[in-house]
Design a protein around this motif. Sequence first.
Motif, PDB file in Angstrom:
ATOM      1  N   VAL A 118       0.836  -1.200   0.000  1.00 42.44           N
ATOM      2  CA  VAL A 118       0.000   0.000   0.000  1.00 42.44           C
ATOM      3  C   VAL A 118       0.873   1.253   0.000  1.00 42.44           C
ATOM      4  CG1 VAL A 118      -1.748   1.277   1.282  1.00 42.44           C
ATOM      5  CG2 VAL A 118      -1.888  -1.200   1.130  1.00 42.44           C
ATOM      6  N   VAL A 119       1.939   1.246   0.798  1.00 42.85           N
ATOM      7  CA  VAL A 119       2.847   2.396   0.825  1.00 42.85           C
ATOM      8  C   VAL A 119       3.515   2.581  -0.535  1.00 42.85           C
ATOM      9  CG1 VAL A 119       4.892   3.369   1.926  1.00 42.85           C
ATOM     10  CG2 VAL A 119       3.190   2.176   3.308  1.00 42.85           C
ATOM     11  N   ALA A 120       3.878   1.484  -1.184  1.00 38.65           N
ATOM     12  CA  ALA A 120       4.462   1.584  -2.523  1.00 38.65           C
ATOM     13  C   ALA A 120       3.459   2.168  -3.518  1.00 38.65           C
ATOM     14  CB  ALA A 120       4.930   0.211  -2.985  1.00 38.65           C
ATOM     15  N   VAL A 121       2.187   1.782  -3.391  1.00 31.57           N
ATOM     16  CA  VAL A 121       1.147   2.354  -4.262  1.00 31.57           C
ATOM     17  C   VAL A 121       0.996   3.845  -3.984  1.00 31.57           C
ATOM     18  CG1 VAL A 121      -1.319   2.310  -4.760  1.00 31.57           C
ATOM     19  CG2 VAL A 121      -0.058   0.169  -4.558  1.00 31.57           C
ATOM     20  N   VAL A 122       1.047   4.234  -2.716  1.00 29.23           N
ATOM     21  CA  VAL A 122       0.976   5.662  -2.374  1.00 29.23           C
ATOM     22  C   VAL A 122       2.154   6.409  -2.977  1.00 29.23           C
ATOM     23  CG1 VAL A 122       1.010   7.309  -0.468  1.00 29.23           C
ATOM     24  CG2 VAL A 122      -0.356   5.238  -0.293  1.00 29.23           C
ATOM     25  N   ALA A 123       3.324   5.783  -3.020  1.00 29.22           N
ATOM     26  CA  ALA A 123       4.488   6.421  -3.643  1.00 29.22           C
ATOM     27  C   ALA A 123       4.249   6.661  -5.127  1.00 29.22           C
ATOM     28  CB  ALA A 123       5.727   5.551  -3.440  1.00 29.22           C
ATOM     29  N   VAL A 124       3.595   5.719  -5.801  1.00 30.69           N
ATOM     30  CA  VAL A 124       3.256   5.929  -7.212  1.00 30.69           C
ATOM     31  C   VAL A 124       2.264   7.087  -7.359  1.00 30.69           C
ATOM     32  CG1 VAL A 124       2.236   4.856  -9.251  1.00 30.69           C
ATOM     33  CG2 VAL A 124       3.720   3.521  -7.758  1.00 30.69           C
ATOM     34  N   VAL A 125       1.306   7.167  -6.440  1.00 27.74           N
ATOM     35  CA  VAL A 125       0.350   8.280  -6.468  1.00 27.74           C
ATOM     36  C   VAL A 125       1.067   9.611  -6.273  1.00 27.74           C
ATOM     37  CG1 VAL A 125      -1.627   9.302  -5.284  1.00 27.74           C
ATOM     38  CG2 VAL A 125      -1.577   6.853  -5.714  1.00 27.74           C
ATOM     39  N   VAL A 126       2.025   9.660  -5.344  1.00 20.85           N
ATOM     40  CA  VAL A 126       2.788  10.898  -5.121  1.00 20.85           C
ATOM     41  C   VAL A 126       3.545  11.296  -6.376  1.00 20.85           C
ATOM     42  CG1 VAL A 126       4.700  11.898  -3.811  1.00 20.85           C
ATOM     43  CG2 VAL A 126       2.942  10.566  -2.631  1.00 20.85           C
ATOM     44  N   ALA A 127       4.133  10.335  -7.066  1.00 21.41           N
ATOM     45  CA  ALA A 127       4.845  10.637  -8.309  1.00 21.41           C
ATOM     46  C   ALA A 127       3.893  11.200  -9.357  1.00 21.41           C
ATOM     47  CB  ALA A 127       5.533   9.374  -8.837  1.00 21.41           C
ATOM     48  N   GLY A 128       2.705  10.618  -9.490  1.00 22.97           N
ATOM     49  CA  GLY A 128       1.738  11.146 -10.442  1.00 22.97           C
ATOM     50  C   GLY A 128       1.266  12.530 -10.079  1.00 22.97           C
ATOM     51  N   VAL A 129       1.046  12.777  -8.788  1.00 27.00           N
ATOM     52  CA  VAL A 129       0.614  14.112  -8.350  1.00 27.00           C
ATOM     53  C   VAL A 129       1.695  15.147  -8.636  1.00 27.00           C
ATOM     54  CG1 VAL A 129       0.062  15.481  -6.309  1.00 27.00           C
ATOM     55  CG2 VAL A 129      -0.998  13.250  -6.627  1.00 27.00           C
ATOM     56  N   VAL A 130       2.946  14.797  -8.381  1.00 28.12           N
ATOM     57  CA  VAL A 130       4.049  15.735  -8.647  1.00 28.12           C
ATOM     58  C   VAL A 130       4.121  16.076 -10.131  1.00 28.12           C
ATOM     59  CG1 VAL A 130       6.567  15.922  -8.680  1.00 28.12           C
ATOM     60  CG2 VAL A 130       5.396  15.105  -6.635  1.00 28.12           C
ATOM     61  N   LEU A 131       4.023  15.069 -10.994  1.00 27.86           N
ATOM     62  CA  LEU A 131       4.092  15.321 -12.433  1.00 27.86           C
ATOM     63  C   LEU A 131       2.896  16.142 -12.904  1.00 27.86           C
ATOM     64  CD1 LEU A 131       5.661  14.781 -15.032  1.00 27.86           C
ATOM     65  CD2 LEU A 131       4.344  12.663 -15.300  1.00 27.86           C
ATOM     66  N   SER A 132       1.709  15.832 -12.399  1.00 25.12           N
ATOM     67  CA  SER A 132       0.510  16.558 -12.825  1.00 25.12           C
ATOM     68  C   SER A 132       0.525  18.002 -12.340  1.00 25.12           C
ATOM     69  CB  SER A 132      -0.738  15.831 -12.304  1.00 25.12           C
ATOM     70  OG  SER A 132      -1.907  16.511 -12.676  1.00 25.12           O
ATOM     71  N   ALA A 238      -2.293   3.683 -10.210  1.00 26.52           N
ATOM     72  CA  ALA A 238      -1.811   3.203  -8.914  1.00 26.52           C
ATOM     73  C   ALA A 238      -2.789   2.232  -8.247  1.00 26.52           C
ATOM     74  CB  ALA A 238      -1.505   4.394  -8.003  1.00 26.52           C
ATOM     75  N   PRO A 239      -4.082   2.588  -8.039  1.00 24.24           N
ATOM     76  CA  PRO A 239      -4.976   1.595  -7.410  1.00 24.24           C
ATOM     77  C   PRO A 239      -5.225   0.375  -8.288  1.00 24.24           C
ATOM     78  CG  PRO A 239      -6.217   3.505  -8.141  1.00 24.24           C
ATOM     79  CD  PRO A 239      -4.775   3.854  -8.297  1.00 24.24           C
ATOM     80  N   VAL A 240      -5.145   0.558  -9.610  1.00 26.17           N
ATOM     81  CA  VAL A 240      -5.291  -0.604 -10.493  1.00 26.17           C
ATOM     82  C   VAL A 240      -4.139  -1.575 -10.271  1.00 26.17           C
ATOM     83  CG1 VAL A 240      -5.440  -1.333 -12.891  1.00 26.17           C
ATOM     84  CG2 VAL A 240      -6.579   0.759 -12.163  1.00 26.17           C
ATOM     85  N   LEU A 241      -2.936  -1.047 -10.090  1.00 29.34           N
ATOM     86  CA  LEU A 241      -1.791  -1.912  -9.789  1.00 29.34           C
ATOM     87  C   LEU A 241      -1.996  -2.660  -8.477  1.00 29.34           C
ATOM     88  CD1 LEU A 241       1.219   0.377 -10.812  1.00 29.34           C
ATOM     89  CD2 LEU A 241       0.342  -1.628 -12.022  1.00 29.34           C
ATOM     90  N   ALA A 242      -2.598  -1.977  -7.495  1.00 35.13           N
ATOM     91  CA  ALA A 242      -2.860  -2.651  -6.224  1.00 35.13           C
ATOM     92  C   ALA A 242      -3.837  -3.803  -6.397  1.00 35.13           C
ATOM     93  CB  ALA A 242      -3.400  -1.642  -5.210  1.00 35.13           C
ATOM     94  N   LEU A 243      -4.886  -3.582  -7.173  1.00 36.02           N
ATOM     95  CA  LEU A 243      -5.852  -4.659  -7.405  1.00 36.02           C
ATOM     96  C   LEU A 243      -5.228  -5.810  -8.187  1.00 36.02           C
ATOM     97  CD1 LEU A 243      -9.044  -2.575  -8.253  1.00 36.02           C
ATOM     98  CD2 LEU A 243      -8.386  -3.593  -6.082  1.00 36.02           C
ATOM     99  N   VAL A 244      -4.404  -5.484  -9.191  1.00 40.67           N
ATOM    100  CA  VAL A 244      -3.728  -6.538  -9.953  1.00 40.67           C
ATOM    101  C   VAL A 244      -2.782  -7.325  -9.048  1.00 40.67           C
ATOM    102  CG1 VAL A 244      -2.098  -6.959 -11.825  1.00 40.67           C
ATOM    103  CG2 VAL A 244      -3.970  -5.344 -12.147  1.00 40.67           C
ATOM    104  N   ALA A 245      -2.089  -6.623  -8.167  1.00 43.76           N
ATOM    105  CA  ALA A 245      -1.187  -7.315  -7.234  1.00 43.76           C
ATOM    106  C   ALA A 245      -1.961  -8.233  -6.308  1.00 43.76           C
ATOM    107  CB  ALA A 245      -0.409  -6.288  -6.424  1.00 43.76           C
ATOM    108  N   ALA A 246      -3.161  -7.804  -5.885  1.00 49.17           N
ATOM    109  CA  ALA A 246      -3.967  -8.659  -5.009  1.00 49.17           C
ATOM    110  C   ALA A 246      -4.444  -9.909  -5.743  1.00 49.17           C
ATOM    111  CB  ALA A 246      -5.156  -7.869  -4.470  1.00 49.17           C
ATOM    112  N   LEU A 247      -4.848  -9.747  -6.998  1.00 43.96           N
ATOM    113  CA  LEU A 247      -5.336 -10.895  -7.762  1.00 43.96           C
ATOM    114  C   LEU A 247      -4.207 -11.859  -8.122  1.00 43.96           C
ATOM    115  CD1 LEU A 247      -7.891  -9.117 -10.149  1.00 43.96           C
ATOM    116  CD2 LEU A 247      -8.371 -10.477  -8.103  1.00 43.96           C
ATOM    117  N   ALA A 248      -3.036 -11.290  -8.426  1.00 45.65           N
ATOM    118  CA  ALA A 248      -1.906 -12.131  -8.827  1.00 45.65           C
ATOM    119  C   ALA A 248      -1.100 -12.675  -7.654  1.00 45.65           C
ATOM    120  CB  ALA A 248      -0.984 -11.344  -9.758  1.00 45.65           C
ATOM    121  N   GLY A 249      -1.412 -12.200  -6.445  1.00 45.71           N
ATOM    122  CA  GLY A 249      -0.673 -12.674  -5.281  1.00 45.71           C
ATOM    123  C   GLY A 249       0.671 -12.012  -5.095  1.00 45.71           C
ATOM    124  N   TRP A 250       0.883 -10.861  -5.722  1.00 49.71           N
ATOM    125  CA  TRP A 250       2.144 -10.146  -5.533  1.00 49.71           C
ATOM    126  C   TRP A 250       2.038  -9.278  -4.285  1.00 49.71           C
ATOM    127  CZ3 TRP A 250       1.771  -8.126 -11.208  1.00 49.71           C
ATOM    128  CH2 TRP A 250       1.949  -9.200 -12.088  1.00 49.71           C
TER     129      TRP A 250
END
Length: 568
Positions: A118-132, A238-250
Motif C-alpha cells: 500500500v505504501v508503494a502504491v501511495v508512492a506511485v500516487v505521489v509521483a503522479g501528483v508531482v508530475l501533474s 496506482a490503485p489498479v496496480l494494487a488490485l492486480v497485485a492482489a489478484l496475482a498474489g504479488w
Amino acid sequence: MSGALVPADEFAAGAADVSGAEGAAGPAGWDDAPGPAVAPAAGRTPVPGARSIRRYTARVARRRSGAGIGEVLGDVYYAVVMTAIGLGVALGLAGHLRTTLPHVPDQALRSGISLPTVVAVVAVVVAGVVLSLSARLGPVGAGGAEATWWLGTPVDRRGLLRPASLRLPVAAGLVGGVVLALLDGGLLADHGLGHVLRLGAGAALVCAALVLLAGHLQSRGVPRRATALAGDAVIAAAPVLALVAALAGWRVAALPDVAWWVLVALAAAVAGAGFWLDTRLGRIRGRDLRESGSVASQAAGALVSLDSRELGRALSDSAARPRRRRVRRMRLVRGPVSAVVVADLTVLLRSPRHLVQLVVSALVPVVVVITPQLAGAVGVVLAVLVSGYVGMLATGEGARRAEMAPVVDRLLPLSAQAVRRARLIVPGVAMLLWSVASFAAVGRWEGAVGPWLLLGVVSAPVWAAASLRAAYRPSPNWEGPLVATPMGALPGGVAAVLARGPDVAVLGMVPVVLSVALGTVLPVVVAVQAGVSAIALAVGASTSTKTMMDRMAEATDAAEAEKKRGTR
C-alpha cells in the motif's frame, strides 16, 4: 511606463536611486554578467545583466514592503518551528495509527496485499501528483510584473528564469521526501532511522527529477496539458496496480533500502538534468511562460485567501483543451432543468482530472478492505469518509463555476432553489456509482453485500448535498476584524465558512459509521439514513448562506422579541 521598455541609462539611474551610495557609481555598480543580448548604442549605458535586474527588482520590493531584517528572520523562525511541529504531529499520528491497526496473524497476511505494498502504491500516487501539478503550475513561468517587465527586456532569459526553474523542483523534492519518510518511519517502522532518511532522500530526488522532466518537455514545446494528463494517468494506474497485485498474489514484504551510491547517482542525474534545463530556458516561448505564471499566481492567491474553489479552477483550467474540434448538439436538452443537468455533466466529462479523482477515490475502500492490516473498523471508516469526500469534490465543478459566474443561471426560467435542486442530479448520480463500488467492497468484507449496497444507495444523496453546499458557500469576510492564528491573520468566522460542506458529509454519514462499527446493517439504521439523506438534500438545496450559529442567534432574538410583545 506600462508596456514600454526603460532605456538602460534610466534603468541604471533608477538602480542608483534605490541602492544609494552603492549605486551612485552608475554602471560600475552592476555585477559582471554575460554580455547584453543587444549591442548598446553609442553614448548609451550598457544593458545590465540578468542577475543585476533580479537583484534590483528584489531590492525595490524589499524597500517598498517596509519589512526589516528582523521581521524576515522572525517569519523564517516561525515557519521553521511550525514545520517542525507539523512533522512531529504527523509522525505521532502515523505511529498512533500503526498501534491501532488490528493484529493480523501470519496466515491472513498471505491473502490480499501487504501494508508495504500500500505504501508503494501511495508512492506511485505521489509521483503522479508531482508530475501533474508541476505541469499545471509551470514548471517554469513568469507571472504578473515579471512577465510584464522582464520578458520584454533585451536580456538573456536564462538568468531571469533561473530562480523560477528551481522553485518547483525544490518544493516537490521536500514535500515528496517528507511524505515517504513519514509513511516509512511512522506507519511501517520496520527499519532504522538510516533507512528512513535514505528512502526520503531518494524520494525527494525522484520528485525533483519528475519536475525537471516536465520542464524539459515544456522547453521542447510539448503542451502542458499532455504532461498533466500523463500525471493523471499515473495516479489512475496506482490503485489498479494494487488490485492486480492482489489478484496475482504479488506483495512487497518491505520497502527496499536505498544504497548511498544510488543516492549519489540520483543526485548527479538531477544536477545534470537541472543544468540541461538551464541551458534550454531561453527556448521557452513567452506565451507559455505567461500562462504558467498566471496559473501559479492564481493558485497562490487562492491559497492565501483560503478559497479552495478558486484553487480547483486554476488547476482545472490550466490543463483544459484550448479549443474544441467537434460541436455537441445537446440532444438531451428538453427544458431548463435538463439544460442544467447536461451542462454539469459536460463540465465533468471535459475534466479528466475530476474523472480520475472520482475513479481513484472509489477504489480506495476496495484497496483498504483487501489489506488485512488496514481492514478494521477504523481503517474502513476513514477510507469511506476521506475517499467519499475527495470523490464528492470532483462532482461539483459545475456548481462551483455557476457560483463564480451565475449569469447563465439567472437567465433560466427557474427559481434559485429550483436551479440548485437541478444541480443535485449529476453529483447524486456520480456518487451513487461511487457508493455502489465502495459499499460492495465493504459488504464483501463484512460478508453481506446486499444490505451494505442498500445502505450505500440510501446514503448517496448526502454526498450530493455536501457537494452543493460546499460549492455555494460564501467567501470569508476579509473586511471584518482579523484573528491571529498560527497560519497568520485570518478573518473571524473562517472556520465556519470552510466547514460548509464537510459538516453535512460528516453528520450525514453517522449511520454509516455506526454500521461499520457494529459490523452489520440494521433495518432501523437504513431508515434513519434515509431520513438524514432527505434532510441533507433540503440543506444542500437551500439558498440561505447563513451559518447555524447565525440562525440560532436570529431564532433567539425573535423569541425574545415575541416575549416582549406578549408582556406588553
